[in-house]
Motif scaffolding. Sequence first.
Motif, PDB file in Angstrom:
ATOM      1  N   TYR A  33      25.172  -7.755   2.789  1.00 36.34           N
ATOM      2  CA  TYR A  33      24.107  -8.907   1.991  1.00 36.34           C
ATOM      3  C   TYR A  33      24.095  -8.868   0.150  1.00 36.34           C
ATOM      4  O   TYR A  33      24.644  -7.999  -0.270  1.00 36.34           O
ATOM      5  N   TYR A  35      21.376  -9.569  -2.982  1.00 37.46           N
ATOM      6  CA  TYR A  35      19.708  -9.630  -3.350  1.00 37.46           C
ATOM      7  C   TYR A  35      19.913  -9.969  -4.592  1.00 37.46           C
ATOM      8  O   TYR A  35      20.733 -10.045  -5.950  1.00 37.46           O
ATOM      9  N   ARG A  95      25.156  -2.097   6.016  1.00 33.21           N
ATOM     10  CA  ARG A  95      25.096  -1.833   7.018  1.00 33.21           C
ATOM     11  C   ARG A  95      26.235  -1.417   7.677  1.00 33.21           C
ATOM     12  O   ARG A  95      26.620  -2.674   7.732  1.00 33.21           O
TER      13      ARG A  95
ATOM     14  N   ASN B  30      12.210  -4.306  12.691  1.00 31.96           N
ATOM     15  CA  ASN B  30      13.668  -3.857  13.530  1.00 31.96           C
ATOM     16  C   ASN B  30      14.220  -2.251  11.790  1.00 31.96           C
ATOM     17  O   ASN B  30      15.221  -2.008  12.212  1.00 31.96           O
ATOM     18  N   ASN B  31      13.146  -2.770  11.211  1.00 34.95           N
ATOM     19  CA  ASN B  31      13.348  -2.013  10.014  1.00 34.95           C
ATOM     20  C   ASN B  31      12.549  -1.583   9.232  1.00 34.95           C
ATOM     21  O   ASN B  31      12.019  -3.031   8.775  1.00 34.95           O
ATOM     22  N   GLN B  33      12.064   0.042   4.753  1.00 28.74           N
ATOM     23  CA  GLN B  33      12.734   1.020   4.178  1.00 28.74           C
ATOM     24  C   GLN B  33      11.385   0.779   2.815  1.00 28.74           C
ATOM     25  O   GLN B  33      11.193  -0.042   2.494  1.00 28.74           O
ATOM     26  N   PHE B  35      11.590   1.736  -1.200  1.00 29.74           N
ATOM     27  CA  PHE B  35      13.043   2.153  -2.414  1.00 29.74           C
ATOM     28  C   PHE B  35      12.251   2.773  -3.702  1.00 29.74           C
ATOM     29  O   PHE B  35      10.226   2.098  -3.996  1.00 29.74           O
ATOM     30  N   ASN B  45      16.862   4.868  -2.530  1.00 28.18           N
ATOM     31  CA  ASN B  45      16.468   4.812  -1.272  1.00 28.18           C
ATOM     32  C   ASN B  45      15.863   5.613  -0.761  1.00 28.18           C
ATOM     33  O   ASN B  45      16.645   6.766  -0.876  1.00 28.18           O
ATOM     34  N   TYR B  48      14.340   5.474   5.424  1.00 23.81           N
ATOM     35  CA  TYR B  48      14.263   4.388   6.423  1.00 23.81           C
ATOM     36  C   TYR B  48      13.356   4.857   8.051  1.00 23.81           C
ATOM     37  O   TYR B  48      13.497   5.643   8.320  1.00 23.81           O
ATOM     38  N   PHE B  86       8.797   0.346  -3.698  1.00 25.29           N
ATOM     39  CA  PHE B  86       9.061  -1.480  -3.402  1.00 25.29           C
ATOM     40  C   PHE B  86       9.344  -0.590  -1.753  1.00 25.29           C
ATOM     41  O   PHE B  86       9.619   0.033  -0.898  1.00 25.29           O
ATOM     42  N   GLN B  95      18.944 -11.283  11.612  1.00 22.89           N
ATOM     43  CA  GLN B  95      20.361 -10.099  11.279  1.00 22.89           C
ATOM     44  C   GLN B  95      20.322  -9.317  10.322  1.00 22.89           C
ATOM     45  O   GLN B  95      20.834  -8.386   9.576  1.00 22.89           O
ATOM     46  N   GLY B  96      18.576  -8.638  10.075  1.00 23.86           N
ATOM     47  CA  GLY B  96      18.145  -7.253   9.448  1.00 23.86           C
ATOM     48  C   GLY B  96      17.790  -7.797   8.150  1.00 23.86           C
ATOM     49  O   GLY B  96      17.760  -6.894   6.947  1.00 23.86           O
ATOM     50  N   ASN B  97      17.865  -8.798   7.458  1.00 17.48           N
ATOM     51  CA  ASN B  97      17.978  -9.076   6.098  1.00 17.48           C
ATOM     52  C   ASN B  97      16.444  -8.232   5.263  1.00 17.48           C
ATOM     53  O   ASN B  97      15.316  -9.027   6.553  1.00 17.48           O
ATOM     54  N   LEU B  98      16.284  -7.892   4.771  1.00 15.84           N
ATOM     55  CA  LEU B  98      14.465  -6.780   4.226  1.00 15.84           C
ATOM     56  C   LEU B  98      13.895  -8.017   3.433  1.00 15.84           C
ATOM     57  O   LEU B  98      14.864  -9.108   2.476  1.00 15.84           O
ATOM     58  N   PHE B 100      11.176  -8.426   0.825  1.00 18.84           N
ATOM     59  CA  PHE B 100      10.302  -6.714   0.362  1.00 18.84           C
ATOM     60  C   PHE B 100       8.955  -7.349  -0.280  1.00 18.84           C
ATOM     61  O   PHE B 100       8.449  -8.264  -0.255  1.00 18.84           O
ATOM     62  N   GLY B 101       8.133  -6.624  -0.168  1.00 13.70           N
ATOM     63  CA  GLY B 101       6.505  -6.708  -1.187  1.00 13.70           C
ATOM     64  C   GLY B 101       7.106  -6.917  -3.245  1.00 13.70           C
ATOM     65  O   GLY B 101       7.629  -6.608  -3.199  1.00 13.70           O
TER      66      GLY B 101
END
Lengths: 116, 110
Positions: A33, A35, A95, B30-31, B33, B35, B45, B48, B86, B95-98, B100-101
């Motif tokens: 990824y 970002y 990941r 599904n995730n 995290q 930070f 990190n 998780y 965060f 696909q797991g793309n995060l 963020f707040g």
Amino acid sequence: EPEVTQTPSHQVTQMGQEVILRCVPISNHLYFYWYRQILGQKVEFLVSFYNNEISEKSEIFDDQFSVERPDGSNFTLKIRSTKLEDSAMYFCASRTPSGRVGYEQYFGPGTRLTVT
Amino acid sequence: GIQVEQSPPDLILQEGANSTLRCNFSDSVNNLQWFHQNPWGQLINLFYIPSGTKQNGRLSATTVATERYSLLYISSSQTTDSGVYFCAVAEGGSQGNLIFGKGTKLSVKP
């Protein structure tokens, strides 16, 4: 402990120039990824990459951006013609496939890009 | 897409105080995290934690996935805890793309 590495840590470039940001993900990871974080703002997703192709990209990731995994270890982000608004911190993450180990992403230390 | 809201946006503490940071999200994940962004801009990190509770020293986190929120607890805060925290989530089925707040900026005063 394995970690994601990024080079360079800081890049200064002139508007209109091409830049390539480099990342070495953790060796047994398969999802990669990029970002971006503009100064003072939140982190934003750019693109995800799996099985040698882009799996998802955001609206930010327009035609001036491209990603590549040129060999078995590096993962690169290219910005073709930089603009002032591309100045930001760029983070690479990786990941393993999901399943028992879950979806945890591991982030690199970032590359600070300054466009003048 | 999924929305991530963090509160409070800013927090000022005296050294030694405890604090709770909150993260609300609008859909199943599904995730998740947490930070800590240090003064050099690196994302450290912390946890998780898509569900359940975890502890690491003075920090602990709880995610109640069914109610779509997560909490980060910092006990006996130190000046080195200062920075931006965060929360980031990945939608179920993605696909797991995060996502963020906007973060909570914590300042711990000596």
